[in-house]
Design a protein around this motif. Sequence first.
Motif, PDB file in Angstrom:
ATOM      1  N   CYS A 160       0.186   3.690  -2.998  1.00 20.98           N
ATOM      2  CA  CYS A 160      -0.694   4.826  -2.713  1.00 20.98           C
ATOM      3  C   CYS A 160      -0.047   6.029  -2.032  1.00 20.98           C
ATOM      4  CB  CYS A 160      -1.856   4.365  -1.836  1.00 20.98           C
ATOM      5  SG  CYS A 160      -2.866   3.074  -2.587  1.00 20.98           S
ATOM      6  N   GLU A 214       0.816  -1.211   0.000  1.00 22.98           N
ATOM      7  CA  GLU A 214       0.000   0.000   0.000  1.00 22.98           C
ATOM      8  C   GLU A 214       0.851   1.263   0.000  1.00 22.98           C
ATOM      9  OE1 GLU A 214      -4.037   1.777   2.102  1.00 22.98           O
ATOM     10  OE2 GLU A 214      -3.068  -0.035   2.898  1.00 22.98           O
ATOM     11  N   TRP A 263      -8.797   4.529 -10.581  1.00 23.13           N
ATOM     12  CA  TRP A 263      -7.430   4.932 -10.865  1.00 23.13           C
ATOM     13  C   TRP A 263      -7.207   5.356 -12.314  1.00 23.13           C
ATOM     14  CZ3 TRP A 263      -4.523   5.933  -6.819  1.00 23.13           C
ATOM     15  CH2 TRP A 263      -4.805   5.302  -5.609  1.00 23.13           C
TER      16      TRP A 263
END
Length: 354
Positions: free
Chosen positions: A55, A51, A118
């Motif tokens: 991100c 992650e 996305w």
Amino acid sequence: MSPSFVNAAYYPCWRIYRDLPPSSLQLDFISHVLYAFVLINTDGTLRFLDEHADCTIAADGEQGCLSAVSKLKAHRPWLKTLVSMGGGTGSAEFPAMAADPAARETFARSCREFVDRWGFDGVDIDWECPETPQDGANYMALLHALRRALPRPRYLLTTALPVGEYCLRHLDLPTAGHLLDYLNLMAYDFVGPWTDVCGHQGQLLPPPGKLEHTHPNLRNSCHGAVEYILSRGFPATKLILGIPVYARSFEGTHGVGQPFTKAEEMDYNEMPREWIHQASIDQSAGAASFVDRSPGGKGFVSFDVPETVQRKAEYVKWMGLGGLFYWTGVGDIKGPESLVWAGYQALHSNSQSS
């Protein structure tokens, strides 16, 4: 970028930790970027592989590599981006998920939501790999669910599959050809730590009169795998041939067919440049290698060089295939040693030969 041939590259998110953000790809020569990987749960929901890398880490002025990949399209309207689900170490949940109709629908819906969130163009399924008839049937049911959730022409649906008959024989390849936009054929890893002897890991053709391979049910050349898939009704124009942008070394060996003491892997851009410049080209196999005889050396090292990639690109044109892809795009070298550039140039040249 000409739309006539695919020249695709996988971007592995963990390479951001080597200061290789998505912008380090050779984007002027790439038609599709496949983001590796996002993982799945057995109930069909998704989870991040990393992650932080996905991100939050700083990447190309964005927060996370996912946003950085989305940003690539801003100045390259031809570029297509896909998210690749699973991977070699992320496929364990596929069999149970694909066997459950409710989980399949959840997965398809989750993929659609992820792509829309996305700004991607589609999904790549990297289930390595369906090895039983039931897995094969469930794989096809999964593709049907995904195609319903990701309708043409807005969304792309691709899959990565190995060359082994242990997997391919369980798939309905004609139906897969109808549902998929492309099949990314992992035409490499013919040898490695799992085999008894060393050899060329991504040879275009099996060299005549030489030891081929000791692994059962594994096509030992790019051409052998392509022939198998096409003979079972998969459309040639949707078949994309994979290029390994890494080397496999076999310590204690000096040539094809020898038993080794240790096998290792390294990215193409980590190799000493003299290995590339002094590589021996096996013309009968369409493969390159170098023998590292230095003290404590790597022994026989198998890899692709621009000349072998050019030949594979000419093979793609000769066979009427859809193009090439590279695992991985960020393992490449910029300049005359580039594999991505060599493939692009050969795919878009006017000559065609086998």
